[in-house]
Every structure is written in C-alpha cells, then in structure tokens.
Design a protein around this motif. Structure first.
Motif, PDB file in Angstrom:
ATOM      1  N   GLY A   1      44.837 -81.947 -40.879  1.00  0.00           N
ATOM      2  CA  GLY A   1      45.390 -81.295 -42.055  1.00  0.00           C
ATOM      3  C   GLY A   1      44.457 -80.214 -42.551  1.00  0.00           C
ATOM      4  N   PRO A   2      44.732 -78.948 -42.268  1.00  0.00           N
ATOM      5  CA  PRO A   2      43.830 -77.869 -42.692  1.00  0.00           C
ATOM      6  C   PRO A   2      43.918 -77.593 -44.191  1.00  0.00           C
ATOM      7  CG  PRO A   2      45.778 -76.949 -41.640  1.00  0.00           C
ATOM      8  CD  PRO A   2      45.890 -78.442 -41.518  1.00  0.00           C
ATOM      9  N   ALA A   3      42.785 -77.212 -44.758  1.00  0.00           N
ATOM     10  CA  ALA A   3      42.737 -76.773 -46.152  1.00  0.00           C
ATOM     11  C   ALA A   3      42.650 -75.257 -46.181  1.00  0.00           C
ATOM     12  CB  ALA A   3      41.536 -77.386 -46.865  1.00  0.00           C
ATOM     13  N   ASP A   4      43.164 -74.657 -47.235  1.00  0.00           N
ATOM     14  CA  ASP A   4      43.227 -73.195 -47.246  1.00  0.00           C
ATOM     15  C   ASP A   4      41.873 -72.529 -47.479  1.00  0.00           C
ATOM     16  OD1 ASP A   4      42.869 -73.536 -49.967  1.00  0.00           O
ATOM     17  OD2 ASP A   4      44.631 -72.388 -50.563  1.00  0.00           O
ATOM     18  N   ASP A   5      40.835 -73.323 -47.750  1.00  0.00           N
ATOM     19  CA  ASP A   5      39.490 -72.749 -47.881  1.00  0.00           C
ATOM     20  C   ASP A   5      38.720 -72.785 -46.569  1.00  0.00           C
ATOM     21  OD1 ASP A   5      38.932 -75.443 -47.630  1.00  0.00           O
ATOM     22  OD2 ASP A   5      37.824 -75.618 -49.511  1.00  0.00           O
TER      23      ASP A   5
ATOM     24  N   ARG B   1      31.613 -77.843 -59.285  1.00  0.00           N
ATOM     25  CA  ARG B   1      32.038 -76.442 -59.281  1.00  0.00           C
ATOM     26  C   ARG B   1      33.104 -76.156 -60.343  1.00  0.00           C
ATOM     27  NH1 ARG B   1      33.586 -74.934 -53.303  1.00  0.00           N
ATOM     28  NH2 ARG B   1      34.086 -72.952 -54.326  1.00  0.00           N
ATOM     29  N   LEU B   2      33.585 -77.209 -61.001  1.00  0.00           N
ATOM     30  CA  LEU B   2      34.496 -77.011 -62.137  1.00  0.00           C
ATOM     31  C   LEU B   2      33.743 -76.717 -63.428  1.00  0.00           C
ATOM     32  CD1 LEU B   2      37.133 -79.859 -61.556  1.00  0.00           C
ATOM     33  CD2 LEU B   2      37.446 -77.411 -61.177  1.00  0.00           C
ATOM     34  N   THR B   3      32.424 -76.838 -63.390  1.00  0.00           N
ATOM     35  CA  THR B   3      31.612 -76.612 -64.595  1.00  0.00           C
ATOM     36  C   THR B   3      30.720 -75.384 -64.405  1.00  0.00           C
ATOM     37  OG1 THR B   3      29.911 -78.109 -63.740  1.00  0.00           O
ATOM     38  CG2 THR B   3      31.579 -79.071 -65.111  1.00  0.00           C
ATOM     39  N   PRO B   4      30.921 -74.384 -65.246  1.00  0.00           N
ATOM     40  CA  PRO B   4      32.021 -74.195 -66.180  1.00  0.00           C
ATOM     41  C   PRO B   4      33.290 -73.761 -65.446  1.00  0.00           C
ATOM     42  CG  PRO B   4      30.605 -72.248 -66.190  1.00  0.00           C
ATOM     43  CD  PRO B   4      29.971 -73.244 -65.251  1.00  0.00           C
TER      44      PRO B   4
ATOM     45  N   ASP C   1      42.474 -77.649 -51.695  1.00  0.00           N
ATOM     46  CA  ASP C   1      41.579 -78.604 -52.356  1.00  0.00           C
ATOM     47  C   ASP C   1      41.294 -78.151 -53.786  1.00  0.00           C
ATOM     48  OD1 ASP C   1      41.229 -80.141 -50.063  1.00  0.00           O
ATOM     49  OD2 ASP C   1      39.501 -78.993 -49.406  1.00  0.00           O
ATOM     50  N   VAL C   2      40.937 -79.109 -54.623  1.00  0.00           N
ATOM     51  CA  VAL C   2      40.494 -78.784 -55.975  1.00  0.00           C
ATOM     52  C   VAL C   2      38.976 -78.667 -55.972  1.00  0.00           C
ATOM     53  CG1 VAL C   2      40.350 -79.549 -58.371  1.00  0.00           C
ATOM     54  CG2 VAL C   2      42.446 -79.940 -57.067  1.00  0.00           C
ATOM     55  N   ASP C   3      38.488 -77.451 -56.005  1.00  0.00           N
ATOM     56  CA  ASP C   3      37.050 -77.202 -56.109  1.00  0.00           C
ATOM     57  C   ASP C   3      36.711 -76.394 -57.357  1.00  0.00           C
ATOM     58  OD1 ASP C   3      36.130 -78.515 -53.746  1.00  0.00           O
ATOM     59  OD2 ASP C   3      36.924 -76.853 -52.559  1.00  0.00           O
ATOM     60  N   THR C   4      37.533 -75.396 -57.666  1.00  0.00           N
ATOM     61  CA  THR C   4      37.275 -74.507 -58.795  1.00  0.00           C
ATOM     62  C   THR C   4      38.391 -74.637 -59.827  1.00  0.00           C
ATOM     63  OG1 THR C   4      38.516 -72.658 -57.843  1.00  0.00           O
ATOM     64  CG2 THR C   4      36.198 -72.892 -57.187  1.00  0.00           C
ATOM     65  N   ALA C   5      38.185 -74.001 -60.968  1.00  0.00           N
ATOM     66  CA  ALA C   5      39.209 -74.028 -62.010  1.00  0.00           C
ATOM     67  C   ALA C   5      40.506 -73.380 -61.523  1.00  0.00           C
ATOM     68  CB  ALA C   5      38.691 -73.328 -63.264  1.00  0.00           C
ATOM     69  N   ALA C   6      40.386 -72.302 -60.741  1.00  0.00           N
ATOM     70  CA  ALA C   6      41.586 -71.667 -60.196  1.00  0.00           C
ATOM     71  C   ALA C   6      42.316 -72.602 -59.243  1.00  0.00           C
ATOM     72  CB  ALA C   6      41.208 -70.368 -59.482  1.00  0.00           C
ATOM     73  N   ASP C   7      41.555 -73.355 -58.434  1.00  0.00           N
ATOM     74  CA  ASP C   7      42.169 -74.349 -57.561  1.00  0.00           C
ATOM     75  C   ASP C   7      42.926 -75.395 -58.379  1.00  0.00           C
ATOM     76  OD1 ASP C   7      40.978 -73.179 -55.304  1.00  0.00           O
ATOM     77  OD2 ASP C   7      39.236 -74.511 -55.407  1.00  0.00           O
ATOM     78  N   ALA C   8      42.290 -75.854 -59.446  1.00  0.00           N
ATOM     79  CA  ALA C   8      42.895 -76.903 -60.266  1.00  0.00           C
ATOM     80  C   ALA C   8      44.235 -76.461 -60.823  1.00  0.00           C
ATOM     81  CB  ALA C   8      41.945 -77.295 -61.395  1.00  0.00           C
ATOM     82  N   ALA C   9      44.308 -75.238 -61.324  1.00  0.00           N
ATOM     83  CA  ALA C   9      45.556 -74.737 -61.891  1.00  0.00           C
ATOM     84  C   ALA C   9      46.626 -74.605 -60.811  1.00  0.00           C
ATOM     85  CB  ALA C   9      45.317 -73.389 -62.565  1.00  0.00           C
TER      86      ALA C   9
END
Length: 218
Positions: A131-135, A28-31, A186-194
């Motif tokens: 541990g809940p994730a915000d998604d 999901r990071l691509t693109p 979690d890191v799933d998308t580019a916005a998550d990564a940032a």
C-alpha cells in the motif's frame, strides 16, 4: 442454505503503533498544534484504525506497540512489544513473529482506512501486498509467508521519499507477485491532517478530534 459456518480467514492483521503520549507522537504536527493536541489526534487516528481492523475477517489481530496499552485499545487484539532498532528491524521482527499464514501490517496514521481497501488480501493468491503512501512511503505491507520475509524489509531506508519504491522493488526482485493497494495519505503535518479528515468515514474519531481543535482555535 448451507448450515455450516464459513471457514475463518487465515489472515493475521498487524497494526504498528506508538503509545499516544504528548511529545512522543506526531511531533511534526507541532506547531500549529500543541504536543497534547498532537497526541489527541494520534490517539484518534489509532482508535479509528483499530476499529476498522476489527471489521475485517482475520485469524489474529495484533498491535505491535511501542509503549503501553491504554483505553484506546478495544477488545479483540493481542499486544506485542516492538523490538529495539530502526523501523525496518521492527517491521521485520513483527512479520517474523506471525507464524504461518498470510499477514498484513498497517500503520496508525491512515484513519481513512476502510475494510473495502483490504478486500482480497490474504486470499487472492498473491505473494505480497503493498500500500503506497503519497509521500513516497507505504501505509501497508503484507506477505503470504511472513515468517520468511524479514530479509525483504531489513535494510530498506525508512522515512524517505524513496522508501516505498525501494521496498516494492525488493519484493519484485525477490520474484514475488505483488498486489498494489490504493495510495493513501499519511498524517504527518497539519495539511495532511486536514486532507485525511475530509476523507474519513462518517463517525470518524479523527475527523471529530480535528474539528474540535479547529472550533477551539476559532
């Protein structure tokens, strides 16, 4: 001063992970990122997570792996191959293989994890840790008696915005006392990564890898 060393923690720490191979991880990071860049970010996140786990007192540290170990794996970990089936089945099997003593499992995509976030796990008298994730998912799950808790994981619908709610409800309905850990992204998308990179500790491999990609793009 007491000359006797402190008793080791009875905790087993599990990291469920996928080998960071381009095209197989963080799709999901691509693109905007290429498969190779997404794999590099996945490897950095996994490496940060493993080095954090090394800082937490534990009886065992285990990587529950889909794929093969690589240079990202530091000493101090056992490697167990993930079973086949859905994620719920793989999580359940990981817990059932722990034997006696408390166990906590975390994912590979919360590189902002710190040892302090897991303080007390395994020693606070609770039956479970969540541990809940915000998604809507979860980034950590643990049991005081993991070998008997696979049934509480099997059948939970994974990768939905209700996954966390359903899983926690299972724990409560079973009569377990549940300690809630902080919400993480979690890191799933580019916005998550940032967003996650901005919350990582100094020296984070993930933040450095993301920053390097940004500089190249700029």
């Amino acid at each position: 001063m007491n000359s006797r060393s402190a008793a080791p923690s009875p905790l087993t720490l599990l990291v469920i992970a996928k080998e960071p191979v381009p095209g197989r991880v963080k799709t999901r990071l691509t693109p905007p990122y290429t498969p190779e860049e997404a794999a590099a970010l996945a490897e950095a996140a996994l490496t940060d997570t493993l080095h954090t786990i090394l800082q937490i007192p534990a009886r065992r540290r285990v990587v529950v792996l889909d794929g093969s170990p690589g240079p990202w794996l530091p000493p101090g970990f056992e490697v167990v191959t993930q079973v086949s089936g859905g994620l719920d089945e793989r999580l359940a099997a990981a817990f059932e293989g722990c034997g006696s003593g408390p166990a906590l499992l975390v994912g590979m995509d919360t590189p902002q994890l710190t040892p302090g976030l897991l303080a007390g796990v395994g020693e606070d008298g609770n039956d479970a840790w969540f541990g809940p994730a915000d998604d809507g998912g979860f980034w950590a799950l643990g049991f005081a008696d993991p070998a008997r808790c696979g049934a509480l994981v099997r059948g939970v619908p994974m990768s939905t915005d209700r996954t966390g709610a359903v899983q926690r409800s299972r724990l409560v309905t079973a009569g377990l006392t549940v300690a809630d850990l902080p919400v993480l992204r979690d890191v799933d998308t580019a916005a998550d990564a940032a967003s996650v990179a901005a919350r990582c500790r100094p020296g984070s491999r993930f933040a450095a890898a993301l920053g390097s990609l940004a500089r190249v793009a700029g």
